[in-house]
Write an enzyme that holds these catalytic residues in place. Structure first.
Site, PDB file in Angstrom:
ATOM      1  N   GLU A 143       0.813  -1.227   0.000  1.00  0.00           N
ATOM      2  CA  GLU A 143       0.000   0.000   0.000  1.00  0.00           C
ATOM      3  C   GLU A 143       0.840   1.268   0.000  1.00  0.00           C
ATOM      4  O   GLU A 143       0.306   2.366   0.044  1.00  0.00           O
ATOM      5  CB  GLU A 143      -0.926   0.013   1.223  1.00  0.00           C
ATOM      6  N   VAL A 190     -11.243   3.189  -8.108  1.00  0.00           N
ATOM      7  CA  VAL A 190     -10.088   2.293  -8.029  1.00  0.00           C
ATOM      8  C   VAL A 190      -9.567   2.050  -9.431  1.00  0.00           C
ATOM      9  O   VAL A 190      -9.949   1.099 -10.095  1.00  0.00           O
ATOM     10  CB  VAL A 190     -10.479   0.951  -7.372  1.00  0.00           C
ATOM     11  N   GLY A 191      -8.669   2.914  -9.902  1.00  0.00           N
ATOM     12  CA  GLY A 191      -8.137   2.763 -11.252  1.00  0.00           C
ATOM     13  C   GLY A 191      -9.255   2.763 -12.274  1.00  0.00           C
ATOM     14  O   GLY A 191     -10.090   3.669 -12.326  1.00  0.00           O
ATOM     15  N   HIS A 236     -15.077  -3.262  -2.356  1.00  0.00           N
ATOM     16  CA  HIS A 236     -14.363  -2.102  -1.808  1.00  0.00           C
ATOM     17  C   HIS A 236     -15.235  -1.372  -0.768  1.00  0.00           C
ATOM     18  O   HIS A 236     -15.568  -0.194  -0.924  1.00  0.00           O
ATOM     19  CB  HIS A 236     -14.000  -1.145  -2.946  1.00  0.00           C
ATOM     20  N   GLY A 263      -8.008   0.806   3.594  1.00  0.00           N
ATOM     21  CA  GLY A 263      -7.724  -0.470   4.231  1.00  0.00           C
ATOM     22  C   GLY A 263      -8.392  -1.668   3.585  1.00  0.00           C
ATOM     23  O   GLY A 263      -8.398  -2.757   4.170  1.00  0.00           O
ATOM     24  N   ASN A 264      -8.934  -1.510   2.375  1.00  0.00           N
ATOM     25  CA  ASN A 264      -9.617  -2.627   1.711  1.00  0.00           C
ATOM     26  C   ASN A 264      -8.659  -3.765   1.367  1.00  0.00           C
ATOM     27  O   ASN A 264      -8.978  -4.935   1.563  1.00  0.00           O
ATOM     28  CB  ASN A 264     -10.312  -2.131   0.441  1.00  0.00           C
ATOM     29  N   THR A 322      -7.466  -5.596   4.588  1.00  0.00           N
ATOM     30  CA  THR A 322      -8.553  -6.397   5.157  1.00  0.00           C
ATOM     31  C   THR A 322      -8.842  -7.616   4.296  1.00  0.00           C
ATOM     32  O   THR A 322      -9.082  -8.715   4.828  1.00  0.00           O
ATOM     33  CB  THR A 322      -9.822  -5.532   5.288  1.00  0.00           C
ATOM     34  N   SER A 323      -8.801  -7.463   2.995  1.00  0.00           N
ATOM     35  CA  SER A 323      -9.047  -8.596   2.094  1.00  0.00           C
ATOM     36  C   SER A 323      -7.953  -9.649   2.231  1.00  0.00           C
ATOM     37  O   SER A 323      -8.236 -10.859   2.221  1.00  0.00           O
ATOM     38  CB  SER A 323      -9.130  -8.104   0.641  1.00  0.00           C
ATOM     39  N   ARG A 324      -6.710  -9.212   2.357  1.00  0.00           N
ATOM     40  CA  ARG A 324      -5.620 -10.174   2.526  1.00  0.00           C
ATOM     41  C   ARG A 324      -5.715 -10.885   3.878  1.00  0.00           C
ATOM     42  O   ARG A 324      -5.387 -12.067   3.990  1.00  0.00           O
ATOM     43  CB  ARG A 324      -4.265  -9.466   2.373  1.00  0.00           C
TER      44      ARG A 324
END
Length: 453
Positions: A214, A296-297, A343, A348-349, A352-354
């Site tokens: 990040e 997000v992109g 998302h 912190g998405n 948190t996903s990882r």
């Protein structure tokens, strides 16, 4: 009476004239007209890496700064690109038939760069990869993308029908191999000193790489120092310290509660993870769904009003028989992808996903997977491919990272003389990123350390 009426008319006309003159002067005055400001404050324009799947490389930005005439991302005419791609493809096929494989590869890649969504380019490149390089998995991915662009492409359809079963078998064979490595690791007793050391080191590695993806600039030694001593590192921001402490708190929460729990994972569990991830950085947003739109992109996540229902559907899938019957690596990777695609949080998405992914893996006996920050662009690329409809490359990427993490544990707990693949991946200082396992008692702190309040 008439005189009063006459003066009243003159007074009203005078007022109207004065107001009209003021409006005219205001309209034409360059100093009094106030334009609306649609630009955010500079502080809020510093978008974090956590928001973006893609970013322009720093080298490209430097080159653009040095050459004011260069335009980043300058677009060519799409028809011209397509025509050039097809011409390049024809030459590549001629070279392939002549046996000039390496030259053909460069031209296939050039054609794909010019027209990445053209079904003919994708299909022919896939055939080249399959027959000239025996890379069935990459070829199948090309056929899949060709059919996504044109579902009625007959050649791509025939190719996909041939490769799909082969690729599925190869993927399953790979997952079975990872299960065998997991079982080998599980056979090592908890009292093994080397296992205890590698667990501790892998913990530091996980946090270092996860925050590094990040954009956190802490080195591994500095990350370890913050976690072990709770001392601040000079020259680093408070947020960077707090990101490390937040991930530490989230991992400890998962290890103490979710890993050994056999019940379903709920929305509250995910919110509790996020609450700790962001608790030190932004306590207000921690554990709360976002209330604004984010970007997000190339992917625009759902609006804030849709988050609750989408998260409910996600948790239903997460605890469904279909999901629970999957291989744990596939299940964990898809859970990661689905959550980061929604998302649900302002920040912190990714972390948190990882963490959710690793919760699922640890429940199945796997160690928490380390995704090296050096592979962040590959990681984001596979997420983008998943957004386009093919999640298999992302699952394979997570499988790769899982195997390298397993190899790390197995290598550190045995007398193997060879290095595992991940161990040869240097960090930004050129040193081996897992050298610290062999010298666990060394002083790794760096910078001026002061207590963290």
């Amino acid at each position: 009476m008439q005189q009063i009426y006459f003066y009243s008319i003159i007074f009203v006309m005078g007022v109207i004239s004065s107001v009209t003159i003021m409006l005219i002067l205001t309209h034409f005055s360059p100093t009094t007209r106030k334009l609306p400001n649609y630009l955010s404050d500079v502080h809020y324009l510093q978008v974090r890496d956590d928001y973006s799947l893609y970013s322009v490389s720093s080298d490209h930005l430097k080159n653009a700064a040095s050459d004011p005439h260069e335009k980043i991302g300058k677009k060519r005419n799409s028809v011209e690109d397509e025509n050039e791609a097809l011409s390049t493809l024809k030459v590549a096929l001629d070279l392939k038939y002549q046996g000039k494989i390496d030259k053909a590869l460069r031209l296939f890649q050039h054609a794909l760069a010019l027209a990445p969504k053209h079904p003919e380019v994708l299909n022919k490149y896939g055939e080249y990869l399959e027959h000239s390089h025996s890379d069935v998995i990459s070829a199948d991915m090309m056929y899949f993308q060709a059919l996504t662009a044109n579902p009625s492409h007959s050649e791509a359809l025939a190719n996909r029908m041939r490769t799909a079963t082969i690729v599925e078998a190869l993927d399953q064979e790979r997952l079975n191999k990872l299960d065998a490595k997991r079982d080998a690791l599980s056979s090592i007793h908890e009292s093994n000193a080397a296992l205890r050391r590698v667990k501790k080191e892998a913990y530091f590695q996980h946090i270092y790489h996860s925050v590094g993806i990040e954009g956190n600039t802490m080195t591994l030694a500095q990350t370890r120092s913050v976690l072990e001593t709770r001392m601040a590192v000079g020259g680093k921001s408070i947020d960077e310290h707090n990101e490390i402490l937040g991930l530490d708190a989230a991992l400890k929460y998962i290890n103490a509660t979710l890993v050994n729990r056999n019940d379903f994972i709920s929305i509250d569990d995910i919110l509790e993870i996020h609450k700790r991830v962001l608790g030190h950085v932004d306590p207000i947003e921690g554990g709360e769904f976002r209330r604004t739109q984010v970007y997000v992109g190339g992917h625009i996540p759902p609006g804030p009003n849709d988050l609750l229902i989408l998260m409910q559907h996600f948790v239903q899938w997460l605890n469904s028989d279909q999901a629970l019957s999957m291989h744990p690596i596939k299940y964990a990777a898809l859970a990661h992808y689905k959550l980061v695609h929604i998302h649900p949080f302002t920040d912190g998405n990714g972390r948190t996903s990882r963490l959710l992914m690793n919760t699922i893996l640890m429940r199945s006996g796997y160690p928490p997977v380390i995704i090296p920050k050096q592979q962040r662009h590959k990681y984001y690329d596979f997420l983008q491919v998943a957004n386009e409809g093919d999640t298999r490359p992302f699952i394979r990427f997570i499988a790769d990272c899982t195997e390298k993490t397993l190899d790390l544990f197995l290598w550190a707990t045995s007398e193997l003389s060879h290095q595992v693949p991940l161990l040869s991946d240097p960090d930004e200082h050129g040193s081996n990123i897992y050298d610290h396992i062999l010298d666990n008692d060394s002083d790794e702190s760096s910078g001026d350390n002061t207590p963290i309040p």
